[in-house]
Design an enzyme around this catalytic site. Structure first.
Site, PDB file in Angstrom:
ATOM      1  N   ARG A  44       0.850  -1.195   0.000  1.00 53.72           N
ATOM      2  CA  ARG A  44       0.000   0.000   0.000  1.00 53.72           C
ATOM      3  C   ARG A  44       0.877   1.234   0.000  1.00 53.72           C
ATOM      4  O   ARG A  44       1.764   1.350   0.841  1.00 53.72           O
ATOM      5  CB  ARG A  44      -0.861   0.045   1.273  1.00 53.72           C
ATOM      6  CG  ARG A  44      -1.986  -0.878   1.289  1.00 53.72           C
ATOM      7  CD  ARG A  44      -3.014  -0.502   2.330  1.00 53.72           C
ATOM      8  NE  ARG A  44      -2.495  -0.081   3.630  1.00 53.72           N
ATOM      9  CZ  ARG A  44      -3.257   0.302   4.636  1.00 53.72           C
ATOM     10  NH1 ARG A  44      -4.565   0.328   4.500  1.00 53.72           N
ATOM     11  NH2 ARG A  44      -2.741   0.656   5.781  1.00 53.72           N
TER      12      ARG A  44
ATOM     13  N   THR B 106      -1.399   7.465  -0.376  1.00 55.15           N
ATOM     14  CA  THR B 106      -2.703   7.307  -1.051  1.00 55.15           C
ATOM     15  C   THR B 106      -3.474   6.089  -0.534  1.00 55.15           C
ATOM     16  O   THR B 106      -4.676   5.977  -0.774  1.00 55.15           O
ATOM     17  CB  THR B 106      -2.509   7.123  -2.564  1.00 55.15           C
ATOM     18  OG1 THR B 106      -1.803   5.883  -2.766  1.00 55.15           O
ATOM     19  CG2 THR B 106      -1.733   8.273  -3.168  1.00 55.15           C
TER      20      THR B 106
ATOM     21  N   ASP C  98       0.916  -3.476  12.226  1.00 55.51           N
ATOM     22  CA  ASP C  98       1.363  -3.768  10.866  1.00 55.51           C
ATOM     23  C   ASP C  98       1.750  -5.247  10.785  1.00 55.51           C
ATOM     24  O   ASP C  98       2.772  -5.658  11.340  1.00 55.51           O
ATOM     25  CB  ASP C  98       2.549  -2.860  10.494  1.00 55.51           C
ATOM     26  CG  ASP C  98       2.872  -2.966   9.017  1.00 55.51           C
ATOM     27  OD1 ASP C  98       3.112  -4.095   8.539  1.00 55.51           O
ATOM     28  OD2 ASP C  98       2.851  -1.937   8.328  1.00 55.51           O
TER      29      ASP C  98
ATOM     30  N   ASP D  90       5.260  -6.145   9.223  1.00 56.23           N
ATOM     31  CA  ASP D  90       6.381  -5.780  10.105  1.00 56.23           C
ATOM     32  C   ASP D  90       6.456  -6.704  11.309  1.00 56.23           C
ATOM     33  O   ASP D  90       7.545  -7.112  11.730  1.00 56.23           O
ATOM     34  CB  ASP D  90       6.229  -4.320  10.570  1.00 56.23           C
ATOM     35  CG  ASP D  90       6.625  -3.340   9.473  1.00 56.23           C
ATOM     36  OD1 ASP D  90       7.330  -3.741   8.538  1.00 56.23           O
ATOM     37  OD2 ASP D  90       6.209  -2.165   9.562  1.00 56.23           O
TER      38      ASP D  90
END
Ligand code: PRP
Ligand code: URA
Length: 207
Positions: free
Chosen positions: A102, A106, A198, A201
């Site tokens: 991603r 945006t 995340d 991560d």
């Protein structure tokens, strides 16, 4: 109804572990795989089987075997953390890959890699991604698979936001969505709240 919110005490317990901020990379990786396996048990409930006669050490036995190919397609990176848990249960499953990230500003998904087995049109295709946030990555991944001939697609995510679920239902009403948790909302950065952070991560220790 194309949304299936899977409920099972073991699944709930393991999802709690995954969400905890203290859970380290090793435990996150192991728990995500276990969750994927538990989810697969439910998701494969409707797979077709065919009759087959085999020999046991004591005689003939008419029994059944899976009658359809299964293809797993993890969305890189985080979807990789769900592959072993499912392929351990379905060792004949073939595995495709789709790479997406991603854009942080945006929130639009960018596809950087794809490679699929040639049996997509005849298989049950499971798209694997722990997070269904805006739904942008999953909807694009599903469209790429449809463009390659996939007809029966199941989207397997661990945690979803209402916005992502709505997006998939609108863009791909034929696709069944499976979640272990449906959370409240997205924050201003497009992260699921409360979510688990995340996923890529945490899985790979990159932050
Ligand atoms: C994460 C996650 C999904 C996507 C979900 O990937 O694994 O693919 O975001 O968000 P969306 O529903 O709003 O599209 P990310 O872009 O962080 O890439 P990574 O797995 O390589 O870290
Ligand atoms: N991607 C993640 O890894 N986590 C989120 O909460 C949203 C997108």
């Amino acid at each position: 109804m194309m949304l299936n919110l899977l409920k099972h005490p073991l699944l709930t317990h393991k999802l709690t572990l995954l969400r905890r901020k203290e859970t380290d990379t090793k435990d996150f990786r192991e728990t995500l795989d276990e969750i994927a396996g538990l989810m697969a048990y439910e998701i494969t409930r409707d797979l077709p089987v065919r009759d087959i006669t085999i020999e046991t050490p004591l005689g003939k036995c008419t029994t059944q075997e899976l009658a359809i190919d299964v293809v797993l397609v993890p969305v890189l990176r985080a979807g990789l953390g769900m592959v072993d848990g499912i392929s351990n249960l379905i060792p004949t499953a073939r595995i495709g890959h789709i790479g997406m990230y991603r854009d942080h500003v945006t929130l639009k998904p960018m596809t950087y890699y794809s490679k699929f087995p040639d049996n997509l049109p005849d298989a049950v295709v499971m798209v694997l991604d722990p997070m269904l946030a805006t739904g942008g990555s999953s909807t694009d991944a599903i469209q790429v698979l449809k463009n390659h001939g996939a007809k029966t697609i199941k989207l397997v995510c661990v945690v979803g936001a209402p916005q992502g679920v709505e997006r998939i239902m609108k863009d791909h009403p034929d696709v069944q969505i499976f979640l272990a948790g449906l959370d409240e909302k997205l924050n201003e950065h497009g992260y699921i709240v409360p979510g688990l952070g995340d996923a890529g991560d945490r899985l790979f220790g990159t932050k």
